[in-house]
Write a protein that holds these residues in place. Structure first.
Motif, short mmCIF file in Angstrom:
data_model
loop_
_atom_site.label_atom_id
_atom_site.label_comp_id
_atom_site.label_asym_id
_atom_site.label_seq_id
_atom_site.Cartn_x
_atom_site.Cartn_y
_atom_site.Cartn_z
N GLY B 13 3.45 -8.91 8.20
CA GLY B 13 4.13 -8.25 7.07
C GLY B 13 3.43 -6.96 6.69
O GLY B 13 4.07 -5.95 6.41
N VAL B 14 2.10 -6.99 6.70
CA VAL B 14 1.33 -5.79 6.36
C VAL B 14 1.60 -4.67 7.37
O VAL B 14 1.83 -3.51 6.99
CB VAL B 14 -0.18 -6.12 6.30
CG1 VAL B 14 -1.00 -4.83 6.14
CG2 VAL B 14 -0.47 -7.07 5.16
N VAL B 15 1.64 -5.03 8.65
CA VAL B 15 1.94 -4.03 9.68
C VAL B 15 3.32 -3.42 9.42
O VAL B 15 3.51 -2.20 9.52
CB VAL B 15 1.88 -4.64 11.10
CG1 VAL B 15 2.41 -3.66 12.14
CG2 VAL B 15 0.46 -5.05 11.43
N TYR B 16 4.28 -4.29 9.04
CA TYR B 16 5.62 -3.77 8.78
C TYR B 16 5.59 -2.76 7.65
O TYR B 16 6.20 -1.69 7.72
CB TYR B 16 6.61 -4.91 8.44
CG TYR B 16 8.04 -4.42 8.46
CD1 TYR B 16 8.81 -4.52 9.61
CD2 TYR B 16 8.61 -3.80 7.34
CE1 TYR B 16 10.10 -4.03 9.65
CE2 TYR B 16 9.90 -3.30 7.37
CZ TYR B 16 10.64 -3.42 8.53
OH TYR B 16 11.91 -2.91 8.57
N ILE B 17 4.86 -3.08 6.58
CA ILE B 17 4.82 -2.16 5.44
C ILE B 17 4.18 -0.84 5.83
O ILE B 17 4.68 0.24 5.50
CB ILE B 17 4.06 -2.81 4.25
CG1 ILE B 17 4.92 -3.96 3.68
CG2 ILE B 17 3.76 -1.79 3.17
CD1 ILE B 17 4.29 -4.69 2.54
N ILE B 18 3.09 -0.90 6.60
CA ILE B 18 2.43 0.35 7.04
C ILE B 18 3.44 1.21 7.81
O ILE B 18 3.59 2.40 7.56
CB ILE B 18 1.21 0.04 7.93
CG1 ILE B 18 0.12 -0.64 7.11
CG2 ILE B 18 0.67 1.32 8.57
CD1 ILE B 18 -1.07 -1.12 7.92
N ALA B 19 4.16 0.57 8.75
CA ALA B 19 5.10 1.33 9.57
C ALA B 19 6.25 1.88 8.72
O ALA B 19 6.72 3.00 8.92
CB ALA B 19 5.64 0.46 10.70
N TYR B 20 6.69 1.06 7.74
CA TYR B 20 7.81 1.50 6.91
C TYR B 20 7.40 2.66 6.02
O TYR B 20 8.24 3.46 5.58
CB TYR B 20 8.32 0.33 6.04
CG TYR B 20 9.68 0.58 5.43
CD1 TYR B 20 10.84 0.49 6.20
CD2 TYR B 20 9.81 0.94 4.09
CE1 TYR B 20 12.08 0.73 5.65
CE2 TYR B 20 11.05 1.20 3.53
CZ TYR B 20 12.18 1.10 4.31
OH TYR B 20 13.42 1.35 3.78
N MET B 21 6.11 2.78 5.74
CA MET B 21 5.61 3.90 4.93
C MET B 21 5.75 5.23 5.66
O MET B 21 5.55 6.29 5.07
CB MET B 21 4.14 3.68 4.55
CG MET B 21 3.91 2.63 3.49
SD MET B 21 4.83 2.97 2.00
CE MET B 21 3.89 4.37 1.39
N ALA B 150 10.46 -1.92 1.14
CA ALA B 150 9.41 -2.17 2.13
C ALA B 150 8.92 -3.60 2.02
O ALA B 150 8.76 -4.31 3.03
CB ALA B 150 8.25 -1.20 1.91
N PHE B 151 8.70 -4.05 0.77
CA PHE B 151 8.16 -5.38 0.57
C PHE B 151 9.15 -6.45 1.03
O PHE B 151 8.77 -7.40 1.74
CB PHE B 151 7.83 -5.56 -0.92
CG PHE B 151 7.18 -6.87 -1.21
CD1 PHE B 151 5.85 -7.09 -0.87
CD2 PHE B 151 7.90 -7.89 -1.81
CE1 PHE B 151 5.25 -8.31 -1.13
CE2 PHE B 151 7.31 -9.11 -2.07
CZ PHE B 151 5.98 -9.33 -1.73
#
Lengths: 282, 257
Positions: B13-21, B150-151
């Motif tokens: 999930g954290v990786v997804y948020i980083i990429a979505y940023m 993102a979350f």
């Protein structure tokens, strides 16, 4: 956030109402260009968000002007994120002009914005999404395929060093030259020259990628007993990489027929599985 | 093992948020598979495989760029799930692509609905705030919409990883060998789609020789992509400086050989 003291050396340029910190905020916020992308007006939210530091400086005490300005920056927007600061520089200069000179009709701001974003996106998309991303990807992937950390690192560096420089440089360029800059550019047909050169560079890299990254082979052996040889080895004698080129050409043709990539993919999966089953592909 | 999977799901999930940023920090391409694969490898403890799978996924998603109103499949979720699966199950790289593409397409339904309804509704709320001259409210709405999305998306992908991956692993035991090999063959041919999409974007008939030059430099001279890019830079510069005069581009190329 909104200290009104606007001492001389704080001004963005000599005689500007906007401060250096306002324009720094605009630069930072211009990074959000693809945020909250919506189907109705595309990048209108980031456009408004980016202009707010400027609008707050100019129209803080005038609710009516503020409302009008916010509304005009919530209009449709579509531009390449990496060079969009040019447009915001121009808009900031025009908003300031409107504040200083009430005869400057704000509808000019909207029409300039609308007429510039198209050509700017044309150059920006061709250059950053088309050419530059392709080059960064081509080089990055060629290292990453071996599992080397150089791959992702080079990818980011190659793409972002020019992108960040362009973003920073474009803001001042837009603010200082305003609309003039683009008028000059379209006269000297430099847009077309840049687009063409960038396309050439991009195409050569695409060709190189097609050659090095597509892999197809036909291990099926043919011939009379004792002199069996795979079809692949015959093809390699005629022209190495011929199959890659053929597959590439086929895809190019299919895409031209407006066939969806998902459909192509499904066909590809079926053909590959059948081909592997009979030992034709491998 | 279960705790471990939960921890991994959170990291995913954290990786997804980083990429979505990516879209919030200047579109520096941190949502591309080559980066997302690397990050996924990093959090799952197999950096090298992450990079390799990222490269394969990157080739599969080559032509997927958000130009104008076209929104590509959600490469972030596809890459994360594909990479995670290959790392955790030890399957071939081809499986990442075979799994990642349908995941990306599924997830893009969610992201598209979001762009159609949620973000559009946010735009309407901003219109009302603008009517009041309330700039601060627009700033808040803008940021809340982005971070909340993102979350939520990260939550979906993390949950998909946690519940989906064990199921896929079970299912795979029943898949015959030739299909798995077939997937590897597909992964080998996939870059052709991406290259063709890029070519469609850049190609005009009179420019097609340049594409072939790039191709031939590699197959006959074995030049690396980096080298071709440098040669391309020279050719592009020559064309740029000469195109004021007549069309002499064709002569220029002969000098390459």
């Amino acid at each position: 956030m909104s200290t009104t003291t606007n001492s001389k050396n704080d001004a963005y340029r000599e005689g500007s109402l906007l401060t250096k910190s306002d324009m720094r905020k605009v630069l930072l916020r211009s990074c959000c260009q693809d945020t909250d992308w919506n189907y109705e007006r595309q990048q209108n939210l980031p456009a408004c968000y980016t202009m707010i530091p400027v609008l707050k400086r100019l129209y803080k005490d005038d609710r009516k002007e503020m409302a009008a300005a916010l509304k005009r920056h919530l209009e449709f927007m579509a531009c390449t994120p990496h060079i969009v600061s040019l447009l915001y520089g121009i808009c900031a200069a025009m908003e300031e002009e409107h504040k200083k000179n009430k005869d400057f009709d704000p509808s000019i701001i909207s029409s300039v914005k609308v007429s510039l974003m198209g050509p700017m996106a044309g150059i920006g998309d061709a250059f950053f999404w088309g050419t530059w991303l392709t080059i960064a990807t081509g080089i990055g992937v060629s290292f990453a395929q071996q599992g080397s950390l150089l791959g992702p690192v080079l990818f980011l560096l190659i793409f972002n060093v020019p992108a960040v420089i362009a973003r920073i440089y474009c803001l001042g360029l837009g603010y200082d030259n305003g609309v003039k800059f683009f008028a000059n550019m379209s006269n000297s047909n430099i847009i077309e020259k840049v687009t063409k050169s960038a396309s050439i560079l991009g195409l050569m890299v695409v060709g190189a990628m097609a050659a090095s990254m597509i892999s197809v082979s036909i291990p099926l052996e043919v011939g009379v007993d004792g002199a069996m040889s795979s079809i692949q080895s015959y093809i390699d004698q005629i022209m190495p990489g011929f199959l890659s080129l053929a597959v590439f050409g086929l895809m190019y043709w299919l895409l031209g027929k407006k066939i969806k990539t998902t459909t192509i993919l499904i066909i590809l999966i079926i053909v590959s599985c059948i081909g592997t089953y009979f030992g034709v592909l491998g | 093992m279960g705790d471990n999977l939960l921890f991994q799901a959170i990291m995913i999930g954290v990786v997804y948020i980083i990429a979505y940023m990516n879209v919030y920090v200047g579109s520096p391409m941190i949502d591309r598979p080559i980066i997302v694969g690397t990050l996924t490898g990093l959090v799952l403890g197999d950096l090298k495989t992450g990079i390799t799978v990222g490269a394969a996924m990157e080739l599969a998603f080559l032509g997927a760029v958000p130009i104008g109103a076209s929104n590509p499949p959600d490469m972030i979720s596809g890459t994360i799930i594909g990479t995670a699966f290959v790392i955790l199950s030890g399957q071939e790289v081809g499986m990442a692509v075979a799994l990642g593409i349908p995941v990306a397409s599924l997830m893009s339904i969610v992201t598209n609905l979001n762009m159609m309804f949620v973000y559009t509704e946010v735009a309407h709320m901003c219109d009302r705030a603008a009517e009041e001259g309330n700039a601060h409210k627009i700033e808040v709405l803008f940021n809340v919409a982005h971070f909340a999305t993102a979350f939520i998306l990260a939550l979906i992908v993390g949950a998909g990883f946690y519940f989906g991956l064990p199921v896929i692993e079970k299912l795979l035991e029943y898949v015959p060998e030739f299909i798995l090999t077939g997937m590897d063959v597909v992964a080998g041919m996939l870059p052709a789609i991406g290259c063709a999409m890029l070519a469609r974007m850049l190609l005009r008939k009179e420019l097609s020789p340049y594409l072939l030059i790039g191709f031939l430099l590699v197959v006959y001279l074995g030049m690396p992509t980096f080298g071709v890019a440098l040669v391309g830079l020279c050719v592009a510069a020559l064309v740029f400086f000469n195109s004021g005069k007549k069309e002499v581009a064709a002569d220029v190329d002969d000098n390459e050989f």
